[in-house]
Write an enzyme that holds these catalytic residues in place. Structure first.
Site, PDB file in Angstrom:
ATOM      1  N   ASP A 109       4.645 -25.480  18.089  1.00  0.00           N
ATOM      2  CA  ASP A 109       5.812 -25.811  17.269  1.00  0.00           C
ATOM      3  C   ASP A 109       5.396 -26.785  16.179  1.00  0.00           C
ATOM      4  OD1 ASP A 109       7.405 -24.172  18.754  1.00  0.00           O
ATOM      5  OD2 ASP A 109       8.710 -25.747  19.538  1.00  0.00           O
ATOM      6  N   HIS A 124      11.279 -21.084  12.906  1.00  0.00           N
ATOM      7  CA  HIS A 124      11.762 -22.192  13.747  1.00  0.00           C
ATOM      8  C   HIS A 124      12.998 -22.849  13.109  1.00  0.00           C
ATOM      9  CE1 HIS A 124      11.402 -24.936  17.024  1.00  0.00           C
ATOM     10  NE2 HIS A 124      10.865 -25.949  16.374  1.00  0.00           N
ATOM     11  N   HIS A 166      16.138 -27.312  11.568  1.00  0.00           N
ATOM     12  CA  HIS A 166      15.891 -27.721  12.961  1.00  0.00           C
ATOM     13  C   HIS A 166      17.174 -28.186  13.660  1.00  0.00           C
ATOM     14  CE1 HIS A 166      13.556 -29.610  16.314  1.00  0.00           C
ATOM     15  NE2 HIS A 166      12.682 -28.684  15.978  1.00  0.00           N
ATOM     16  N   HIS A 181       2.461 -28.862  21.011  1.00  0.00           N
ATOM     17  CA  HIS A 181       2.870 -29.392  19.711  1.00  0.00           C
ATOM     18  C   HIS A 181       1.635 -29.815  18.928  1.00  0.00           C
ATOM     19  CE1 HIS A 181       6.757 -29.494  21.772  1.00  0.00           C
ATOM     20  NE2 HIS A 181       7.289 -29.460  20.572  1.00  0.00           N
TER      21      HIS A 181
END
Length: 250
Positions: free
Chosen positions: A67, A118, A122, A217
């Site tokens: 991510d 994504h 967010h 991450h």
């Protein structure tokens, strides 16, 4: 346009958010060996909406995903390591990341990785009650990516923060996207509270399982420093790394 047509369009937009449960849920999973179960709150509907949290539990395959938020992490070094180990990955990116890191995005694409959606801002997708705003969270990212690469993004979406509802999963499917959750993640994203190498390796390697969708991450310094060793160890245990495009069909 006729008034009747406008009314029909408005009603369609309203109905999109009126037929299914809109309660916000948080993704988690329960692992028992190679068996991974979804949250009890969504177990009755999770498979209806092209939602994946694990691949084939009978095969020693891992799907590696990262991510990417607004921050600049260690992605360049991560790409070096993936290339050295011939491992594909999916990078879930927000629009600002594409804007601020065009060369990295182009490198991901050129080296055979998936650059996936994504969202733009967010948000919790479960809290967006306007279908146009919901769609824009997808479309603005895809437009930015297409302007940069000339390609549409692969149709994989990771809900920000793992927040979702039955309605948001349905709307995501209606846009032609598969929702990608995960069957492994750990607390690796806090930059000033990075785990030790020993803890992280034990956690990542010890929790490996068939069909795993692994979430890391890229902002994690520890992940970057141990990634080469982790990939080599998992390969030595017989695991293969595959692209999300090779997930089993439903």
């Amino acid at each position: 346009m006729k008034i009747s047509s406008l009314i029909s369009i408005c009603l369609a937009s309203i109905l999109t958010f009126s037929n299914l449960n809109t309660k916000e849920l948080n993704w988690y999973f329960v692992q028992n060996g190679n068996t991974v179960s979804p949250p009890k709150e969504s177990a009755s509907f999770i498979d209806k909406y092209d939602t994946y949290y694990i691949g084939d539990p009978e095969k020693k395959i891992i799907y590696l995903t990262f991510d990417e938020g607004y921050e600049n992490g260690y992605t360049g070094k991560i790409l070096d390591i993936l290339k050295d180990n011939n491992v594909p990955a999916a990078f879930f990116v927000v629009k600002p990341y594409i804007v601020s890191n065009p060369d990295i995005i182009k490198r991901m694409d050129a080296e055979g990785h998936l650059v996936c959606n994504h969202s733009t801002h967010h948000p919790s997708m479960a809290k967006i009650t306007d279908i146009n705003k919901f769609n824009a969270e997808f479309d603005d990212v895809n437009t930015e990516y297409k302007n940069l690469t000339g390609k549409d993004m692969p149709k994989f979406f990771r809900p920000p923060m793992g927040k979702y509802s039955e309605q948001s999963l349905s709307n995501t499917k209606n846009k032609g996207y598969k929702t990608i959750f995960w069957s492994f993640a750990y607390k690796d994203w806090i930059t000033n509270e990075q785990p030790t190498h020993e803890y992280a390796k034990k956690k990542i390697i010890g929790k490996a399982h068939n069909g795993e969708i692994m979430l890391l991450h890229a902002v994690s310094k520890t992940n970057t420093e141990i990634l080469d060793e982790v990939l080599k160890e998992l390969k030595s245990q017989g695991y293969e790394f595959k692209s999300l495009t090779e997930l089993p069909s439903r």
